[in-house]
Design an enzyme around this catalytic site. Structure first.
Site, mmCIF file in Angstrom:
data_model
loop_
_atom_site.group_PDB
_atom_site.id
_atom_site.type_symbol
_atom_site.label_atom_id
_atom_site.label_comp_id
_atom_site.label_asym_id
_atom_site.label_seq_id
_atom_site.Cartn_x
_atom_site.Cartn_y
_atom_site.Cartn_z
ATOM 1 N N HIS A 17 0.662 -1.174 -0.023
ATOM 2 C CA HIS A 17 0.125 0.021 0.116
ATOM 3 C C HIS A 17 0.979 1.267 -0.122
ATOM 4 C CE1 HIS A 17 -3.068 -2.539 2.135
ATOM 5 N NE2 HIS A 17 -3.610 -2.367 1.166
ATOM 6 N N LYS A 41 -15.465 -7.159 6.093
ATOM 7 C CA LYS A 41 -14.317 -8.266 6.504
ATOM 8 C C LYS A 41 -14.022 -8.381 7.942
ATOM 9 C CE LYS A 41 -11.423 -7.449 2.396
ATOM 10 N NZ LYS A 41 -10.359 -6.980 1.701
ATOM 11 N N ARG A 90 -2.032 -5.845 -8.076
ATOM 12 C CA ARG A 90 -0.923 -6.901 -7.797
ATOM 13 C C ARG A 90 -0.697 -7.739 -8.740
ATOM 14 N NH1 ARG A 90 -3.208 -8.548 -2.239
ATOM 15 N NH2 ARG A 90 -4.912 -8.469 -3.769
ATOM 16 N N SER A 128 -2.959 -7.661 3.419
ATOM 17 C CA SER A 128 -3.196 -7.490 4.910
ATOM 18 C C SER A 128 -3.662 -8.659 5.325
ATOM 19 C CB SER A 128 -4.153 -6.485 5.041
ATOM 20 O OG SER A 128 -4.046 -5.278 4.317
#
Ligand code: COA
Length: 157
Positions: A17, A41, A90, A128
């Site tokens: 990030h 989430k 990504r 993450s």
């Protein structure tokens, strides 16, 4: 003055990030990082803590601000007077979902352009969730997240 928003859960912020943030801050006059406060989430860190961590790791970037938001991203972008939404890609696996989100955001408000930036290849495997998994089993987080956050993340687990 051109303003961009960079949204995400950032639970927690990773070096991937930060790479996008540093590069986007060079492209736009003002970059507002939007931390989603109502993520489905079930985040480990509260939105306030996630925003605080982001402020700590971006304190060297004068044109970067951090704020939390709930609701629609296009409404947050509008409130921040942004014209651009920055997203990181990504791998090709990210593309399909991001493409759909970009089209949805465009349909919700045609004012916004989504700009995709390729994550540096050395961070392409970081997420993450992966960081939380490593922290949970007391693995070494060096290289995955900014050094100044390591103790704070470890404490949580
Ligand atoms: N480096 C490392 N990891 C990255 C990365 C990068 N450059 N870019 C993304 N990731 C990781 C994230 O950490 C996240 O990992 P995780 O799944 O383990 O938590 C994963 O890739 C997905 O990231 P992203 O696609 O940015 O999702 P997000 O959950 O972080 O954020 C929002 C999603 C906030 C942008 C989106 O849900 C949103 O806009 N919500 C608002 C509601 C709305 O407007 N909905 C309509 C439009 S869809």
């Amino acid at each position: 003055m051109q303003t961009a928003v960079y949204p995400g859960s950032f639970d927690p912020v990773t070096n991937g990030h930060l790479d996008i943030i540093e590069r986007a801050s060079r492209l736009y006059d003002r970059l507002v990082i939007g931390v989603l406060d109502n993520s489905s989430k079930s985040p480990v860190f509260s939105a306030a803590v996630r925003a605080e961590m982001l402020r700590d790791v971006t304190s060297h970037l004068e044109n970067v601000e951090v704020d939390t938001f709930s609701g629609l991203l296009v409404d947050f972008a509008s409130a921040k007077k942004a014209e651009v939404i920055v997203k990181g890609l990504r791998t090709v696996a990210d593309f399909e979902y991001e493409f759909q989100m970009a089209l949805l955001n465009k349909a919700l408000n045609s004012h916004y352009e989504t700009v995709f930036m390729m994550t540096d290849t050395k961070y392409s495997y970081i997420s993450s969730s992966m960081v939380k998994e490593v922290a949970k089993y007391h693995g070494d987080l060096t290289g995955f997240v900014p050094q100044i956050l390591i103790d704070r993340i470890r404490e949580k687990f």
